[in-house]
Design an enzyme around this catalytic site. Structure first.
Site, PDB file in Angstrom:
ATOM      1  CB  SER A  58      26.650  43.933  29.374  1.00 21.35           C
ATOM      2  OG  SER A  58      25.788  43.412  30.361  1.00 21.35           O
TER       3      SER A  58
ATOM      4  CG  HIS B  95      25.807  40.951  26.188  1.00 22.76           C
ATOM      5  ND1 HIS B  95      26.079  39.815  25.452  1.00 22.76           N
ATOM      6  CD2 HIS B  95      25.887  40.584  27.489  1.00 22.76           C
ATOM      7  CE1 HIS B  95      26.325  38.803  26.290  1.00 22.76           C
ATOM      8  NE2 HIS B  95      26.210  39.248  27.532  1.00 22.76           N
TER       9      HIS B  95
ATOM     10  CG  ASP C 216      24.448  39.805  30.726  1.00 20.96           C
ATOM     11  OD1 ASP C 216      24.910  38.816  30.121  1.00 20.96           O
ATOM     12  OD2 ASP C 216      25.049  40.890  30.840  1.00 20.96           O
TER      13      ASP C 216
ATOM     14  CG  MET D  11      21.842  36.695  35.099  1.00 21.78           C
ATOM     15  SD  MET D  11      22.836  37.630  36.255  1.00 21.78           S
ATOM     16  CE  MET D  11      24.049  38.339  35.142  1.00 21.78           C
TER      17      MET D  11
ATOM     18  CG  HIS E 179      25.113  35.647  28.200  1.00 20.44           C
ATOM     19  ND1 HIS E 179      26.128  36.220  28.935  1.00 20.44           N
ATOM     20  CD2 HIS E 179      25.264  34.304  28.345  1.00 20.44           C
ATOM     21  CE1 HIS E 179      26.856  35.268  29.503  1.00 20.44           C
ATOM     22  NE2 HIS E 179      26.355  34.099  29.177  1.00 20.44           N
TER      23      HIS E 179
ATOM     24  CG  MET F  91      24.530  33.670  32.151  1.00 18.66           C
ATOM     25  SD  MET F  91      25.238  35.185  32.806  1.00 18.66           S
ATOM     26  CE  MET F  91      24.252  36.389  31.920  1.00 18.66           C
TER      27      MET F  91
ATOM     28  CG  MET G 279      30.792  33.237  30.612  1.00 17.55           C
ATOM     29  SD  MET G 279      29.985  34.857  30.515  1.00 17.55           S
ATOM     30  CE  MET G 279      30.528  35.686  31.995  1.00 17.55           C
TER      31      MET G 279
ATOM     32  N   GLY H  99      27.235  35.917  36.388  1.00 20.49           N
ATOM     33  CA  GLY H  99      26.324  36.278  37.482  1.00 20.49           C
ATOM     34  C   GLY H  99      26.316  37.757  37.812  1.00 20.49           C
TER      35      GLY H  99
ATOM     36  N   GLY I 227      31.068  43.986  36.678  1.00 21.41           N
ATOM     37  CA  GLY I 227      32.086  44.652  37.484  1.00 21.41           C
ATOM     38  C   GLY I 227      33.162  43.763  38.076  1.00 21.41           C
TER      39      GLY I 227
ATOM     40  CG  ASP J  42      29.814  38.577  28.865  1.00 23.63           C
ATOM     41  OD1 ASP J  42      30.031  39.660  29.430  1.00 23.63           O
ATOM     42  OD2 ASP J  42      28.721  37.973  28.900  1.00 23.63           O
ATOM     43  N   GLY J  43      33.046  39.863  30.132  1.00 22.08           N
ATOM     44  CA  GLY J  43      33.422  39.985  31.538  1.00 22.08           C
ATOM     45  C   GLY J  43      34.760  40.676  31.741  1.00 22.08           C
TER      46      GLY J  43
ATOM     47  N   GLY K  73      30.137  45.880  30.150  1.00 24.62           N
ATOM     48  CA  GLY K  73      29.042  46.430  30.953  1.00 24.62           C
ATOM     49  C   GLY K  73      29.487  47.637  31.738  1.00 24.62           C
TER      50      GLY K  73
HETATM   51  C1  DX5 Z   1      28.126  38.526  33.653  1.00 27.27           C
HETATM   52  C2  DX5 Z   1      27.521  39.004  32.368  1.00 27.27           C
HETATM   53  C3  DX5 Z   1      28.260  40.087  31.691  1.00 27.27           C
HETATM   54  C4  DX5 Z   1      28.419  41.344  32.520  1.00 27.27           C
HETATM   55  C5  DX5 Z   1      29.711  41.974  32.140  1.00 27.27           C
HETATM   56  O1  DX5 Z   1      27.519  37.361  34.065  1.00 27.27           O
HETATM   57  O2  DX5 Z   1      27.394  37.927  31.446  1.00 27.27           O
HETATM   58  O3  DX5 Z   1      27.671  40.388  30.436  1.00 27.27           O
HETATM   59  O4  DX5 Z   1      27.397  42.261  32.361  1.00 27.27           O
HETATM   60  O5  DX5 Z   1      29.928  43.056  32.967  1.00 27.27           O
HETATM   61  P1  DX5 Z   1      31.332  43.758  33.074  1.00 27.27           P
HETATM   62  O6  DX5 Z   1      31.692  44.261  31.706  1.00 27.27           O
HETATM   63  O7  DX5 Z   1      31.113  44.836  34.061  1.00 27.27           O
HETATM   64  O8  DX5 Z   1      32.319  42.714  33.542  1.00 27.27           O
HETATM   65 ZN    ZN Z   2      26.745  38.365  29.354  1.00 22.89          ZN
END
Ligand code: DX5
Ligand code: ZN
Length: 210
Positions: free
Chosen positions: A6, A29, A31, A33, A62, A64, A133, A138, A141, A171-172, A193
């Site tokens: 990500s 990936h 993201d 937002m 993705h 959001m 998810m 959002g 980490g 994801d996450g 990510g």
């Molecule tokens: C969160 C994102 C993820 C995020 C994952 O809303 O959709 O893609 O970047 O990050 P890590 O792998 O650090 O949890």
């Molecule tokens: Zn994502």
């Protein structure tokens, strides 16, 4: 296992260099937002277009965002190969699925940690991937939520009859430990990510996930 780093955790001051650190990744990936569907703002189609010049990797976008229908064409025109929207953000998911298909991308549907997999049943045969998810969307980490493992198992079970080709994306909070739970439960794609990018050796991190 497909690994999708990500870019949310990449260096936004030098994205070209960051994606150069994950050349072996099958997918990237991305993201998106809007500060409305989630309490954070990230990137728009202009960034996707900018990155498209530097790699042929699959762009897994993705969304959001609250009004995905409005932006689907822009993200596909910019170079997104796969578009995932949130089922919680739309009233008529089939309309959104049709729009993504019409503009030529693969279709993904995402569910937040508190959303039941029941909502997926009617649309499962129509889509290419489900994105589970495993943190509240959002921010990168955050800590992996264990209830996602059961969801992955249940979706894998459903897909056997409803859509054997379905990819399950998680994801996450993915790291070398949580990835093993996801793999055993039937996941096909791991989005990671901070685990990949907050490291001196992103390629080694991806290898440990594989
Ligand atoms: C969160 C994102 C993820 C995020 C994952 O809303 O959709 O893609 O970047 O990050 P890590 O792998 O650090 O949890
Ligand atoms: Zn994502």
């Amino acid at each position: 296992m497909i690994i999708a780093p990500s870019i949310l955790s990449a260096d936004f001051g030098n994205l070209q260099k960051s994606i150069g650190l994950v050349k072996s990744a099958e997918w990237l990936h991305i993201d998106v937002m809007d500060g409305h569907f989630v309490p954070n703002i990230s990137i728009g189609p202009v960034v996707v277009k900018g990155l498209r010049k530097y790699t042929k990797q699959v762009f897994d976008t993705h969304l959001m965002i609250s009004n995905p229908n409005k932006y689907i064409k822009a993200f596909i025109d910019a170079g997104s190969d796969r578009i995932t929207f949130h089922i919680e953000a739309v009233s008529f998911p089939i309309e959104t699925i049709d729009l993504i298909r019409k503009f030529g991308a693969k279709v993904g549907v995402s569910i937040k940690p508190s959303t039941s997999i029941e909502v997926l049943k009617p649309i499962l045969p129509m889509i290419d991937q489900v994105l589970v998810m495993s943190v509240e969307p959002g921010f990168g980490g955050q800590e992996f939520m264990m209830n996602s493992v059961l969801k992955i198992q249940e979706i894998r079970e459903l897909s056997k009859t409803l859509n054997p080709e379905l990819l399950i994306v998680v994801d996450g909070g993915i790291n070398e430990i949580t990835s093993t739970f996801c793999a055993k439960a039937g996941a096909d794609v791991l989005v990671a990510g901070s685990y990949v990018f907050n490291s001196d050796n992103p390629e080694q991190k991806m290898e440990s996930l594989r």
